[in-house]
Scaffold this motif. Structure first.
Motif, PDB file in Angstrom:
ATOM      1  N   LEU A  97       0.660  -1.188  -0.017  1.00 13.13           N
ATOM      2  CA  LEU A  97      -0.002   0.600   0.575  1.00 13.13           C
ATOM      3  C   LEU A  97       0.833   1.602  -0.185  1.00 13.13           C
ATOM      4  N   GLY A  98       2.087   1.061   0.364  1.00 10.42           N
ATOM      5  CA  GLY A  98       3.571   2.342   0.068  1.00 10.42           C
ATOM      6  C   GLY A  98       2.915   3.184   1.773  1.00 10.42           C
ATOM      7  N   LEU A  99       3.849   3.463   2.652  1.00 16.57           N
ATOM      8  CA  LEU A  99       3.983   4.198   3.173  1.00 16.57           C
ATOM      9  C   LEU A  99       3.287   5.618   3.374  1.00 16.57           C
ATOM     10  N   LEU A 100       3.784   6.533   2.516  1.00 16.47           N
ATOM     11  CA  LEU A 100       3.254   7.250   1.977  1.00 16.47           C
ATOM     12  C   LEU A 100       1.597   7.178   2.097  1.00 16.47           C
ATOM     13  N   ARG A 101       0.869   6.581   1.432  1.00 20.17           N
ATOM     14  CA  ARG A 101      -0.210   6.722   1.483  1.00 20.17           C
ATOM     15  C   ARG A 101      -1.129   6.257   2.825  1.00 20.17           C
ATOM     16  N   LEU A 102      -0.784   5.520   3.483  1.00 22.40           N
ATOM     17  CA  LEU A 102      -0.613   4.954   5.377  1.00 22.40           C
ATOM     18  C   LEU A 102      -0.688   6.001   5.718  1.00 22.40           C
ATOM     19  N   PHE A 103       0.288   6.295   6.389  1.00 23.19           N
ATOM     20  CA  PHE A 103       0.810   7.986   6.789  1.00 23.19           C
ATOM     21  C   PHE A 103      -1.042   9.226   6.147  1.00 23.19           C
ATOM     22  N   TRP A 104      -1.032   9.053   5.095  1.00 21.89           N
ATOM     23  CA  TRP A 104      -2.071  10.409   4.782  1.00 21.89           C
ATOM     24  C   TRP A 104      -3.384   9.089   5.933  1.00 21.89           C
ATOM     25  N   ALA A 105      -3.658   8.235   5.786  1.00 25.29           N
ATOM     26  CA  ALA A 105      -4.769   7.379   6.111  1.00 25.29           C
ATOM     27  C   ALA A 105      -4.864   7.509   8.075  1.00 25.29           C
ATOM     28  N   ARG A 106      -3.731   7.582   7.786  1.00 23.07           N
ATOM     29  CA  ARG A 106      -3.038   6.900   9.786  1.00 23.07           C
ATOM     30  C   ARG A 106      -4.092   8.629  10.186  1.00 23.07           C
ATOM     31  N   THR A 107      -3.206   9.379   9.020  1.00 22.13           N
ATOM     32  CA  THR A 107      -3.441  11.123  10.159  1.00 22.13           C
ATOM     33  C   THR A 107      -5.265  11.593  10.057  1.00 22.13           C
ATOM     34  N   LEU A 108      -5.785  10.847   9.354  1.00 23.04           N
ATOM     35  CA  LEU A 108      -7.265  11.074   8.836  1.00 23.04           C
ATOM     36  C   LEU A 108      -7.774  10.465  10.016  1.00 23.04           C
ATOM     37  N   ARG A 109      -7.378   9.430  10.064  1.00 21.95           N
ATOM     38  CA  ARG A 109      -8.290   8.250  11.140  1.00 21.95           C
ATOM     39  C   ARG A 109      -8.304   8.631  12.121  1.00 21.95           C
ATOM     40  N   GLU A 110      -6.688   9.278  12.625  1.00 22.43           N
ATOM     41  CA  GLU A 110      -6.852  10.428  14.209  1.00 22.43           C
ATOM     42  C   GLU A 110      -7.080  11.132  14.107  1.00 22.43           C
ATOM     43  N   ALA A 111      -7.427  12.466  13.102  1.00 30.32           N
ATOM     44  CA  ALA A 111      -7.694  13.376  12.586  1.00 30.32           C
ATOM     45  C   ALA A 111      -9.449  13.503  13.062  1.00 30.32           C
ATOM     46  N   ALA A 112      -9.622  12.221  12.181  1.00 30.71           N
ATOM     47  CA  ALA A 112     -11.491  11.828  12.794  1.00 30.71           C
ATOM     48  C   ALA A 112     -11.708  11.800  13.843  1.00 30.71           C
ATOM     49  N   ALA A 113     -10.987  11.016  14.590  1.00 31.16           N
ATOM     50  CA  ALA A 113     -11.236  10.500  16.408  1.00 31.16           C
ATOM     51  C   ALA A 113     -11.354  11.456  16.877  1.00 31.16           C
ATOM     52  N   THR A 114     -10.480  12.211  17.338  1.00 33.41           N
ATOM     53  CA  THR A 114     -10.225  13.186  17.923  1.00 33.41           C
ATOM     54  C   THR A 114     -10.701  15.143  17.414  1.00 33.41           C
ATOM     55  N   CYS A 115     -11.048  14.952  16.650  1.00 33.16           N
ATOM     56  CA  CYS A 115     -11.395  16.182  15.937  1.00 33.16           C
ATOM     57  C   CYS A 115     -12.708  16.316  15.538  1.00 33.16           C
ATOM     58  N   LEU A 116     -13.236  15.285  14.859  1.00 35.82           N
ATOM     59  CA  LEU A 116     -14.458  15.323  14.810  1.00 35.82           C
ATOM     60  C   LEU A 116     -15.654  14.701  15.967  1.00 35.82           C
ATOM     61  N   PRO A 117     -16.926  15.196  15.856  1.00 38.09           N
ATOM     62  CA  PRO A 117     -17.763  14.302  17.162  1.00 38.09           C
ATOM     63  C   PRO A 117     -18.063  13.150  16.309  1.00 38.09           C
ATOM     64  N   PHE A 118     -16.844  12.180  16.864  1.00 38.56           N
ATOM     65  CA  PHE A 118     -16.981  10.756  16.067  1.00 38.56           C
ATOM     66  C   PHE A 118     -16.262  10.134  16.933  1.00 38.56           C
ATOM     67  N   SER A 119     -17.346   8.706  16.983  1.00 38.78           N
ATOM     68  CA  SER A 119     -16.115   7.705  18.031  1.00 38.78           C
ATOM     69  C   SER A 119     -14.730   7.388  17.139  1.00 38.78           C
ATOM     70  N   GLN A 120     -14.154   6.038  17.771  1.00 41.88           N
ATOM     71  CA  GLN A 120     -13.171   5.367  17.334  1.00 41.88           C
ATOM     72  C   GLN A 120     -13.872   4.704  15.940  1.00 41.88           C
ATOM     73  N   ILE A 121     -15.036   3.938  15.686  1.00 40.30           N
ATOM     74  CA  ILE A 121     -14.898   3.638  14.821  1.00 40.30           C
ATOM     75  C   ILE A 121     -15.556   4.463  13.088  1.00 40.30           C
ATOM     76  N   GLY A 122     -15.788   5.905  14.249  1.00 41.92           N
ATOM     77  CA  GLY A 122     -15.960   6.545  12.196  1.00 41.92           C
ATOM     78  C   GLY A 122     -14.904   7.147  11.972  1.00 41.92           C
ATOM     79  N   GLY A 123     -14.251   7.147  12.420  1.00 38.40           N
ATOM     80  CA  GLY A 123     -11.904   7.551  12.949  1.00 38.40           C
ATOM     81  C   GLY A 123     -11.460   5.999  11.228  1.00 38.40           C
ATOM     82  N   ILE A 124     -12.074   5.040  11.541  1.00 41.94           N
ATOM     83  CA  ILE A 124     -11.302   4.363  11.503  1.00 41.94           C
ATOM     84  C   ILE A 124     -12.625   4.197   9.711  1.00 41.94           C
ATOM     85  N   LEU A 125     -13.538   4.302   9.490  1.00 42.85           N
ATOM     86  CA  LEU A 125     -14.094   4.104   8.458  1.00 42.85           C
ATOM     87  C   LEU A 125     -13.205   5.456   7.713  1.00 42.85           C
ATOM     88  N   LEU A 126     -12.897   5.943   7.984  1.00 42.00           N
ATOM     89  CA  LEU A 126     -12.478   7.445   7.042  1.00 42.00           C
ATOM     90  C   LEU A 126     -10.982   6.851   6.777  1.00 42.00           C
TER      91      LEU A 126
END
Length: 347
Positions: A65-94
């Motif tokens: 999958l490539g490191l850069l793609r996964l770094f971006w995906a992980r950043t978005l996963r963390e952002a959705a879980a910490t900055c949006l009114p989502f649970s951890q599940i919402g971050g995983i979906l993003l």
């Protein structure tokens, strides 16, 4: 489910506001602003480094999958879980969406990238992260008990009954360990479960989509089997995740030092481990609002740290997450808008 999340968020927000009023807003914000912008940026850079290391853990199980793609995906996963009114599940979906997206400008977009790969890699990455967390938590509890800190645990009033905090920590640890069994079993033996889910969906949607759903169930199980067929990669991912938990604890230790608290690294590891247990119990609460603040205040008190410093640490942690997460979410929105505009033009 949406209404429950909103209700939990409002309850957590109420608890946070009550905590500020009880401890004192002046003392909290005075401690927060005392660290200065330089120290806040240093904590932010440290967290970015941790996210990069988390990306290598993800890449260990799916190097294609490539490191850069996964770094971006992980950043978005963390952002959705910490900055949006989502649970951890919402971050995983993003995170799944970010992995499967094929219209990036500065990231390679392989043609053979499938949705099954995106889902399966997220599922196994969450599993290895939880395994690493379990090991980290056990070490934290060992330090907590061997150091005699458990003697200082207090009783709290829950619906009229006084419950010692050690039972909350014990129940949280059991919950974390018990959750691993069905999580791993479903991935290894979940073909029938996935087929039943997709069969139910097929019966409730348009007929032309039913065949694709059935095929996706097989592809998802196949993709999971491919990942688990390489146990050395899974073990490597678990160890890197464990290292990331330790690195996060070092960030907590540094933040406490910046705030003026007297704490050593082992105590910081213990606090972070027990906070993780608490957050695991309240994983459905969006952004862990209220839970995070309460956990740091209560556990910090056990180690002799003033409540306003622990509450300030939680605020700084959220500020750090916002500095990283808001720009990431903004870039994601721009990317999605460009994709929709391009799709409509081609259509």
């Amino acid at each position: 489910m949406k209404r429950i999340s909103i209700l939990l968020f409002l309850i957590g927000l109420g608890v946070t506001i009550a905590g500020v009023a009880w401890i004192g807003a002046d003392s909290i914000f005075k401690s927060v602003f005392s660290i200065g912008l330089n120290h806040l940026l240093l904590l932010t850079l440290w967290q970015i480094f941790v996210i990069a290391l988390l990306s290598t853990a993800w890449r260990s199980i799916c190097p294609e999958l490539g490191l850069l793609r996964l770094f971006w995906a992980r950043t978005l996963r963390e952002a959705a879980a910490t900055c949006l009114p989502f649970s951890q599940i919402g971050g995983i979906l993003l995170g799944v969406r970010a992995v499967c997206f094929k219209e990036y400008r500065f990231i390679d977009n392989p043609e053979n990238l499938s949705i099954a790969q995106g889902i399966s890699s997220n599922i196994v990455d969450v599993t290895t992260e939880t395994l690493g967390q379990a090991l980290f938590t056990l070490i934290g509890i060992f330090i907590f008990v061997s150091g005699g800190y458990h003697i200082n645990l207090q009783e709290i009033n829950i619906f009229g009954n006084y419950v010692n905090l050690k039972w909350i920590i014990f129940i949280g640890s059991i919950f974390l360990a018990a959750a691993l069994v069905p999580l791993i079993w479903t991935q290894r033996q979940g073909c029938i479960i996935f087929q039943k889910i997709f069969r139910w969906l097929s019966a409730h949607i348009a007929q032309q989509w039913s065949g694709k759903l059935a095929a996706n169930a097989d592809l998802l199980q196949k993709s999971l089997d491919q990942i688990w067929s390489r146990p050395q990669r899974v073990i490597r991912s678990c160890l890197i995740h464990f290292l990331c938990w330790v690195m996060s604890a070092l960030g907590t230790w540094a933040c406490y030092i910046f705030l003026g608290a007297h704490i050593n690294i082992l105590e910081a590891i213990t606090i972070e481990a027990l906070v993780c247990v608490t957050l695991s119990i309240g994983f459905l609460i969006p952004a862990s609002i209220g839970i995070q603040e309460g956990a740091y205040v209560i556990l910090g008190t056990i180690f002799g740290i003033d409540p306003h410093l622990s509450f300030g640490l939680s605020i700084l942690r959220r500020a750090r997450d916002i500095i990283i997460g808001v720009p990431a979410l903004a870039i994601w929105q721009v990317t999605e808008i460009r994709y929709l505009h391009k799709y409509r033009q081609n259509k």
